[in-house]
Design a protein around this motif. Structure first.
Motif, PDB file in Angstrom:
ATOM      1  N   LEU A 230      10.947   6.988  -5.349  1.00  0.00           N
ATOM      2  CA  LEU A 230      11.524   7.674  -4.703  1.00  0.00           C
ATOM      3  C   LEU A 230      12.818   7.813  -5.514  1.00  0.00           C
ATOM      4  CD1 LEU A 230      10.455  10.105  -3.238  1.00  0.00           C
ATOM      5  CD2 LEU A 230      12.138   8.786  -1.416  1.00  0.00           C
ATOM      6  N   THR A 231      13.641   9.132  -6.495  1.00  0.00           N
ATOM      7  CA  THR A 231      14.393   8.692  -7.170  1.00  0.00           C
ATOM      8  C   THR A 231      16.049   9.361  -5.983  1.00  0.00           C
ATOM      9  OG1 THR A 231      14.084  10.895  -7.762  1.00  0.00           O
ATOM     10  CG2 THR A 231      13.678   8.886  -9.370  1.00  0.00           C
ATOM     11  N   ALA A 232      17.072   9.723  -6.437  1.00  0.00           N
ATOM     12  CA  ALA A 232      17.713   9.821  -6.070  1.00  0.00           C
ATOM     13  C   ALA A 232      17.403  11.258  -5.369  1.00  0.00           C
ATOM     14  CB  ALA A 232      19.289   9.808  -6.266  1.00  0.00           C
ATOM     15  N   GLY A 233      16.722  12.291  -6.745  1.00  0.00           N
ATOM     16  CA  GLY A 233      17.151  13.946  -6.699  1.00  0.00           C
ATOM     17  C   GLY A 233      15.529  14.412  -6.045  1.00  0.00           C
ATOM     18  N   GLY A 234      15.047  13.403  -5.074  1.00  0.00           N
ATOM     19  CA  GLY A 234      13.052  13.073  -4.494  1.00  0.00           C
ATOM     20  C   GLY A 234      12.179  13.234  -5.010  1.00  0.00           C
ATOM     21  N   SER A 235      11.863  13.220  -5.860  1.00  0.00           N
ATOM     22  CA  SER A 235      10.466  13.183  -6.971  1.00  0.00           C
ATOM     23  C   SER A 235      10.679  11.729  -6.654  1.00  0.00           C
ATOM     24  CB  SER A 235      11.132  13.993  -8.301  1.00  0.00           C
ATOM     25  OG  SER A 235      12.422  13.075  -9.170  1.00  0.00           O
ATOM     26  N   VAL A 236       9.241  11.683  -7.245  1.00  0.00           N
ATOM     27  CA  VAL A 236       8.820  10.330  -7.394  1.00  0.00           C
ATOM     28  C   VAL A 236       8.487  10.122  -8.966  1.00  0.00           C
ATOM     29  CG1 VAL A 236       6.310   9.018  -6.735  1.00  0.00           C
ATOM     30  CG2 VAL A 236       7.309  11.351  -4.974  1.00  0.00           C
TER      31      VAL A 236
ATOM     32  N   GLY B 109       1.104  -1.252  -0.307  1.00  0.00           N
ATOM     33  CA  GLY B 109       0.294  -0.736  -0.204  1.00  0.00           C
ATOM     34  C   GLY B 109       1.436   1.478   0.239  1.00  0.00           C
ATOM     35  N   PRO B 110       0.473   1.959  -0.040  1.00  0.00           N
ATOM     36  CA  PRO B 110       1.091   3.398   0.238  1.00  0.00           C
ATOM     37  C   PRO B 110       2.341   3.664   1.089  1.00  0.00           C
ATOM     38  CG  PRO B 110      -1.065   4.292   0.633  1.00  0.00           C
ATOM     39  CD  PRO B 110      -1.099   3.141  -0.022  1.00  0.00           C
ATOM     40  N   ARG B 111       2.783   4.271   1.442  1.00  0.00           N
ATOM     41  CA  ARG B 111       4.214   4.697   2.218  1.00  0.00           C
ATOM     42  C   ARG B 111       4.471   6.496   1.755  1.00  0.00           C
ATOM     43  NH1 ARG B 111       6.312   1.843  -0.839  1.00  0.00           N
ATOM     44  NH2 ARG B 111       9.271   2.933  -1.568  1.00  0.00           N
ATOM     45  N   ASP B 112       4.607   6.276   3.566  1.00  0.00           N
ATOM     46  CA  ASP B 112       5.260   8.097   3.661  1.00  0.00           C
ATOM     47  C   ASP B 112       6.617   8.147   4.067  1.00  0.00           C
ATOM     48  OD1 ASP B 112       2.495   9.185   3.181  1.00  0.00           O
ATOM     49  OD2 ASP B 112       2.173   9.244   5.658  1.00  0.00           O
ATOM     50  N   VAL B 113       7.473   8.527   2.882  1.00  0.00           N
ATOM     51  CA  VAL B 113       8.566   8.930   3.032  1.00  0.00           C
ATOM     52  C   VAL B 113       9.381  10.646   3.146  1.00  0.00           C
ATOM     53  CG1 VAL B 113      11.025   8.363   1.765  1.00  0.00           C
ATOM     54  CG2 VAL B 113       8.355   7.346   1.408  1.00  0.00           C
TER      55      VAL B 113
ATOM     56  N   ILE C 267      12.621  19.578   4.896  1.00  0.00           N
ATOM     57  CA  ILE C 267      11.271  17.883   5.004  1.00  0.00           C
ATOM     58  C   ILE C 267      10.693  18.836   4.386  1.00  0.00           C
ATOM     59  CG2 ILE C 267      11.177  16.935   6.758  1.00  0.00           C
ATOM     60  CD1 ILE C 267      13.261  17.938   9.007  1.00  0.00           C
ATOM     61  N   LYS C 268      10.333  17.479   3.398  1.00  0.00           N
ATOM     62  CA  LYS C 268       9.565  17.474   2.573  1.00  0.00           C
ATOM     63  C   LYS C 268       8.651  15.746   2.745  1.00  0.00           C
ATOM     64  CE  LYS C 268      10.074  17.951  -2.116  1.00  0.00           C
ATOM     65  NZ  LYS C 268       9.950  18.947  -3.172  1.00  0.00           N
ATOM     66  N   THR C 269       7.411  15.303   2.764  1.00  0.00           N
ATOM     67  CA  THR C 269       6.955  14.899   3.354  1.00  0.00           C
ATOM     68  C   THR C 269       6.046  13.861   2.067  1.00  0.00           C
ATOM     69  OG1 THR C 269       6.576  14.549   5.975  1.00  0.00           O
ATOM     70  CG2 THR C 269       5.362  12.736   4.912  1.00  0.00           C
ATOM     71  N   LEU C 270       6.393  12.771   1.117  1.00  0.00           N
ATOM     72  CA  LEU C 270       6.082  12.588   0.296  1.00  0.00           C
ATOM     73  C   LEU C 270       4.756  10.916   0.319  1.00  0.00           C
ATOM     74  CD1 LEU C 270       8.567  13.122  -2.234  1.00  0.00           C
ATOM     75  CD2 LEU C 270       6.555  14.170  -2.346  1.00  0.00           C
ATOM     76  N   ARG C 271       4.015  10.821   0.148  1.00  0.00           N
ATOM     77  CA  ARG C 271       3.094   9.553  -0.426  1.00  0.00           C
ATOM     78  C   ARG C 271       3.716   8.963  -1.437  1.00  0.00           C
ATOM     79  NH1 ARG C 271      -1.666   8.608   2.520  1.00  0.00           N
ATOM     80  NH2 ARG C 271      -0.840   8.910   4.331  1.00  0.00           N
ATOM     81  N   VAL C 272       4.104   7.597  -1.425  1.00  0.00           N
ATOM     82  CA  VAL C 272       4.868   7.059  -2.311  1.00  0.00           C
ATOM     83  C   VAL C 272       3.800   5.639  -2.979  1.00  0.00           C
ATOM     84  CG1 VAL C 272       6.812   5.759  -2.837  1.00  0.00           C
ATOM     85  CG2 VAL C 272       7.747   7.651  -1.818  1.00  0.00           C
ATOM     86  N   LEU C 273       3.127   5.505  -3.568  1.00  0.00           N
ATOM     87  CA  LEU C 273       2.226   4.854  -3.729  1.00  0.00           C
ATOM     88  C   LEU C 273       3.031   3.026  -3.881  1.00  0.00           C
ATOM     89  CD1 LEU C 273      -0.566   6.253  -6.130  1.00  0.00           C
ATOM     90  CD2 LEU C 273      -0.276   6.173  -3.570  1.00  0.00           C
ATOM     91  N   GLY C 274       2.557   1.987  -4.380  1.00  0.00           N
ATOM     92  CA  GLY C 274       2.890   0.669  -4.864  1.00  0.00           C
ATOM     93  C   GLY C 274       3.993   0.631  -5.641  1.00  0.00           C
ATOM     94  N   ASN C 275       2.863   1.057  -6.734  1.00  0.00           N
ATOM     95  CA  ASN C 275       3.817   1.026  -7.970  1.00  0.00           C
ATOM     96  C   ASN C 275       4.980   2.124  -8.198  1.00  0.00           C
ATOM     97  OD1 ASN C 275       2.093   3.345  -8.556  1.00  0.00           O
ATOM     98  ND2 ASN C 275       1.478   2.359 -10.154  1.00  0.00           N
ATOM     99  N   GLN C 276       5.123   2.866  -7.463  1.00  0.00           N
ATOM    100  CA  GLN C 276       6.286   4.637  -7.770  1.00  0.00           C
ATOM    101  C   GLN C 276       7.190   3.856  -6.875  1.00  0.00           C
ATOM    102  OE1 GLN C 276       3.866   7.631  -6.073  1.00  0.00           O
ATOM    103  NE2 GLN C 276       2.871   7.844  -7.886  1.00  0.00           N
TER     104      GLN C 276
END
Length: 158
Positions: free
Chosen positions: A136-142, A106-110, A125-134
């Motif tokens: 996180l890149t080294a630059g911080g984007s999804v 499921g989704p997780r917060d990173v 500090i940013k909190t991003l929600r990453v879904l199961g099919n996504q």
């Protein structure tokens, strides 16, 4: 006699575990009613090890209640001390549904830290929600995760 027989060492272990428990079921002036049995059964299913408080001054009646509860609920009597009764029954295993095995994560917060270019400043500090099919890149984007490439040799083996 109850269906579950315990060794003295097992009984001692359960007594030690029950020491810190609070009574879950209370038996009042009506005695051992069907509602009390139903609540004790539900508590044994949920917890396995329970304490029962009996508001009766008759010791023989409390002993009879412990024996009756143990027999009818297929539980092991652990202890009768004062007005407290302790019962144990193994908790039933929860049946896993077949559809749960095929589920994806499921989704997780990173939390992503973005450091400032100037020294001495706090990182953002940013909190991003990453879904199961996504992922996180080294630059911080999804980004959407790509399926893993498998060589043709390994594909032929499986």
């Amino acid at each position: 006699m109850s269906a579950i027989e315990l060794t003295p060492a097992q009984r001692k272990e359960y007594r030690a575990q029950a020491h810190h428990l609070d009574p879950i079921v209370m038996i009042g002036g009506d005695g051992l009613s069907p509602a009390v049995k139903k609540e004790a059964d539900a508590a044994l299913k949920a917890h396995g090890l329970i304490k029962i408080r009996v508001f009766s001054d008759d010791r023989l009646a409390r002993e009879a209640m412990l024996k009756t509860l143990a027999d009818e609920l297929d539980a092991a009597p652990i202890q009768h001390i004062g007005k407290l009764l302790v019962l144990w029954r193994p908790k039933p295993e929860k049946a896993r549904r077949a559809e749960d095995e095929d589920r994806k994560p499921g989704p997780r917060d990173v939390k992503v830290l973005k450091y400032a270019k100037r020294a001495g400043q706090k990182p953002e500090i940013k909190t991003l929600r990453v879904l199961g099919n996504q992922r996180l890149t080294a630059g911080g984007s999804v980004k959407r995760a790509k399926p893993r490439q498998v060589s043709s040799k390994k594909r032929g083996l499986g």
